[in-house]
Design an enzyme around this catalytic site. Structure first.
Site, short mmCIF file in Angstrom:
data_model
loop_
_atom_site.label_atom_id
_atom_site.label_comp_id
_atom_site.label_asym_id
_atom_site.label_seq_id
_atom_site.Cartn_x
_atom_site.Cartn_y
_atom_site.Cartn_z
N HIS A 1 -46.08 -8.58 -46.51
CA HIS A 1 -45.45 -9.49 -47.46
C HIS A 1 -44.02 -9.02 -47.77
CE1 HIS A 1 -49.74 -10.32 -48.26
NE2 HIS A 1 -49.33 -11.54 -48.53
N ASP B 1 -49.31 -16.52 -39.76
CA ASP B 1 -49.45 -16.06 -41.13
C ASP B 1 -48.30 -16.68 -41.92
OD1 ASP B 1 -50.41 -14.74 -43.34
OD2 ASP B 1 -50.29 -12.73 -42.48
#
Length: 525
Positions: free
Chosen positions: A213, A287
């Site tokens: 992230h 993703d």
């Protein structure tokens, strides 16, 4: 109830731009304002978006790590979810595929919904695949009751790095064959209820210490090593047949001819390894493209979306620049390239909508969680006889943080008398029989699972100076910070759910045996 046209009809009916729009999956948020909701409705309508993925709030999304915006709780999240799904479906010319991350249930994203055990807890089961099947099926039923077709689960990464900040407890364990076995049961349960699945995060996110992230993790292993470990579950599950594979944001030079390009935008890894070498013919989904492992490197709107599509992703998850990405793809892609991805996506939609059943939400989590608690409870150190002998003694019960009132102590207290004392840095107890219940403040390893250095020091001092029988209600990797050598008994309970605490109390009182097996390796202090 929505219906969807067969692929041959849709292929003739949709324009090329509409087909490209079907490849986009922007995020939808439970806590959005009316203005933000209407903006997404327009995007769906004008760009012919094919799917959306639900998250709790913008404050909890990956892009908020720097902003530290407060996550606002919404007691009516579930009703809001159902209402928003209906609104967004009404805005779509073609029915939307609705997705969510529900690895351990809708509770991963939605308040006041059933929660099931983490994958690491399921990994502690010795066999009992029927229980994992039931978890997958029940989560799928919960999804269907809300209008969700696609659970972006399970995680099939190998849990082989205790410092992994983003996988860890989301993995079934460190043994590749066990991961395959348990993932298979979860997938079959999900499919039994008619919900789609996605195995993730290809080519394997387990052995990283970087959160994708925030940055791009690098896996510096040989291809042989990757085939034996990281890639093994993907290959086995692909051979069995899976709906989709989610590609993670990982730098894996051994699979990309030495290049450090993120796997999510690497033709070598998606078209080469996944498609050609592994023979996967289903839908490839990226993703979340807002994750900083890739997003911070492509400030030009639409560029990342194009690179992800051109690399081989059929669905672009969490696209922040749908309009620009769509324009870029329709400008640069070959017609056949768009058609190939559209065909895979549309056929996945056909499967999802063809599987639709009418279900009523039922919370079956408590009895299922109780059974899993009984089968996963793990005696890591000591003996059952030692615990029974200890429980007959005069002992003091220690707990951390604010867990003074807990079902564990309450259940034991109905049969035994003892004093409860909170662990503090100034607490002094010596040469006593101690029952210690640890409730880690968080499940992720950053900042010592939420324990302060002072708390850990106090805990280890108490263990060193007393006869301590420890019950851990959380991530077993917490034991990497505990002086396990000095403890008399260590029992890993994995979750703090009331059902798991009740089972732990029954174990302490000698009413049941621990049957679980630790699915990861603990590093002794």
């Amino acid at each position: 109830m929505h219906s969807i046209a067969p692929y041959p009809i849709a292929s003739q009916k949709l324009s090329l731009a509409e087909k490209a729009g079907q490849l986009f999956m922007p995020a939808a948020f439970i806590n959005d304002s009316e203005e933000e909701i209407e903006r997404l409705e327009r995007l769906i309508s004008e760009q012919h978006v094919g799917s959306i993925c639900f998250f709790h709030s913008r404050a909890s999304a990956a892009t908020n790590f720097e902003g530290k915006r407060k996550v606002v709780k919404n007691e009516g999240s579930y009703d809001t979810l159902k209402s928003l799904i209906q609104r967004y479906q009404n805005a779509a010319k073609y029915p939307l595929l609705i997705a969510i991350d529900a690895e351990w249930g809708l509770a991963m994203r939605i308040e006041n919904t059933p929660q099931y055990p983490y994958a690491i807890t399921l990994g502690a089961l010795r066999g009992n695949d029927d229980l994992i099947f039931r978890v997958g099926r029940q989560i799928a039923i919960d999804c269907l009751s809300a209008g969700i077709h696609w659970n972006l689960a399970p995680v099939v990464d190998i849990n082989n790095n205790p410092n992994n900040p983003v996988i860890g407890y989301r993995s079934f364990g460190e043994v590749a064959t066990s991961v395959v076995e348990k993932a298979t049961a979860y997938i079959k349960g999900t499919q039994d209820a008619g919900v789609l699945t996605s195995i993730k995060h290809f080519p394997g996110h387990g052995d990283t210490a970087t959160d994708s992230h925030l940055g791009l993790p690098v896996i510096a292993k040989t291809k042989t090593e990757l085939l034996e470990k990281e890639l093994y579950p993907f290959k086995k599950l692909i051979d069995q047949g899976v709906d989709s594979v989610m590609v993670g944001h990982l730098s894996v030079p051994a699979l990309a001819y030495g290049k450090h390009t993120s796997s999510s935008i690497s033709k070598d890894i998606i078209k080469g390894v996944l498609r050609q070498e592994m023979g996967f013919k289903g839908v490839v989904i990226s993703d979340a493209l807002n994750m900083h492992a890739v997003s911070k490197n492509y400030p030009k709107k639409g560029e990342l979306e194009w690179l992800a599509f051109d690399a081989g992703n059929d669905i672009l998850c969490f696209t922040e620049h749908t309009k620009e990405g769509l324009a870029r793809i329709t400008e640069k892609a070959r017609k056949e390239q768009i058609e190939e991805s559209f065909e895979r996506v549309w056929k996945l939609k056909q499967k999802a909508f063809g599987n639709q059943v009418v279900v009523s939400p039922t919370d079956e989590s408590a009895p299922l969680n109780l059974k899993i608690a009984e089968k996963s409870l793990t005696l890591y150190k000591g003996t059952a006889q030692g615990v029974r002998h200890f429980s007959e003694k005069d002992f003091v019960a220690l707990y951390n943080s604010s867990h003074f009132e807990n079902p564990f102590f309450q259940a034991i207290g109905r049969e035994k008398k003892f004093n409860k004392v909170q662990v503090t840095p100034s607490l002094e107890i010596k040469d006593r029989s101690v029952l210690m219940a640890l409730f880690p403040p968080q499940v992720k390893p950053n900042n010592n699972f939420g324990f302060s250095d002072e708390e850990l020091k106090a805990i280890n001092t108490l263990i060193a100076g007393n006869k301590v029988h420890l019950y851990l209600f959380g991530n077993p990797y917490v034991l990497n910070h505990i002086n396990t050598e000095k403890a008399k008994t260590i029992v890993i309970c994995y979750q703090h759910f009331p059902e798991f605490q009740q089972v732990a109390a029954n174990h302490f009182l000698g009413n049941l045996e621990a049957q679980g097996r630790l699915p990861v390796t603990i590093r002794e202090l």
